[in-house]
Design a protein around this motif. Structure first.
Motif, short mmCIF file in Angstrom:
data_model
loop_
_atom_site.label_atom_id
_atom_site.label_comp_id
_atom_site.label_asym_id
_atom_site.label_seq_id
_atom_site.Cartn_x
_atom_site.Cartn_y
_atom_site.Cartn_z
N TRP A 1 19.01 32.15 18.95
CA TRP A 1 18.05 31.15 19.40
C TRP A 1 18.27 29.91 18.53
CZ3 TRP A 1 14.02 32.37 22.94
CH2 TRP A 1 13.92 33.71 23.29
N ASN A 2 18.46 28.77 19.16
CA ASN A 2 18.59 27.50 18.44
C ASN A 2 17.51 26.55 18.95
OD1 ASN A 2 21.07 27.77 16.77
ND2 ASN A 2 21.93 28.25 18.77
N PHE A 3 16.77 25.98 18.02
CA PHE A 3 15.67 25.06 18.35
C PHE A 3 16.02 23.68 17.82
CE2 PHE A 3 14.11 29.33 17.76
CZ PHE A 3 13.30 29.54 18.85
N THR A 4 16.01 22.68 18.71
CA THR A 4 16.34 21.31 18.33
C THR A 4 15.21 20.38 18.75
OG1 THR A 4 18.68 21.80 18.70
CG2 THR A 4 18.06 19.48 18.55
N ILE A 6 17.57 31.47 14.95
CA ILE A 6 17.25 32.90 14.83
C ILE A 6 18.46 33.68 15.33
CG2 ILE A 6 15.76 34.79 15.59
CD1 ILE A 6 13.55 32.68 16.02
N HIS A 7 18.89 34.65 14.54
CA HIS A 7 20.04 35.49 14.89
C HIS A 7 19.57 36.95 14.93
CE1 HIS A 7 24.24 36.65 15.15
NE2 HIS A 7 24.00 37.59 14.27
N HIS A 51 16.76 31.44 10.11
CA HIS A 51 17.36 30.45 9.23
C HIS A 51 16.57 29.15 9.39
CE1 HIS A 51 20.74 33.19 8.64
NE2 HIS A 51 20.67 33.40 9.95
N LYS A 52 15.57 28.99 8.54
CA LYS A 52 14.65 27.86 8.67
C LYS A 52 15.35 26.51 8.56
CE LYS A 52 10.23 26.19 7.01
NZ LYS A 52 9.07 26.45 6.16
N ASP A 59 21.39 32.44 23.68
CA ASP A 59 22.56 33.14 24.22
C ASP A 59 22.48 34.60 23.78
OD1 ASP A 59 24.49 33.69 21.82
OD2 ASP A 59 24.01 31.55 21.61
N ILE A 60 23.02 35.45 24.63
CA ILE A 60 22.96 36.89 24.36
C ILE A 60 24.25 37.54 24.85
CG2 ILE A 60 21.76 37.35 26.54
CD1 ILE A 60 20.29 39.64 25.01
#
Length: 82
Positions: free
Chosen positions: A27-30, A11-12, A5-6, A46-47
């Motif tokens: 995955w979350n990128f900030t 990322i899921h 999800h740009k 997280d997993i």
């Protein structure tokens, strides 16, 4: 199944088939910082998973933290090299 999800830098991932009853991770990128302090990217991962084999599931649950730390260290070293 992997979806990027740009718009929100996310990322899921969901397990479709294999040795797992289920697996889902995010995955979350900030972007943090600025030109003065230096640009950095915070990565939150997280997993949640369960292995079909009960014995392996117990074993993986107990050793997962060690493996995750190894993955995170490798990820960080690669990011620093780039």
């Amino acid at each position: 199944d992997v979806k990027y999800h740009k718009k929100n830098n996310h990322i899921h991932v969901v397990n479709i088939e294999g040795p797992l009853n289920y697996m889902e991770n995010n995955w979350n990128f900030t972007e943090i910082g600025d030109a003065t302090s230096g640009f950095k990217t915070e990565v939150i991962f997280d997993i949640n998973f369960e292995i079909k084999n009960k014995f392996l599931n117990i074993l993986m649950t107990k050793s997962f933290q060690y493996g995750l730390e190894k993955i995170a260290d490798a990820f960080q070293k690669r990011a620093e090299n780039i």
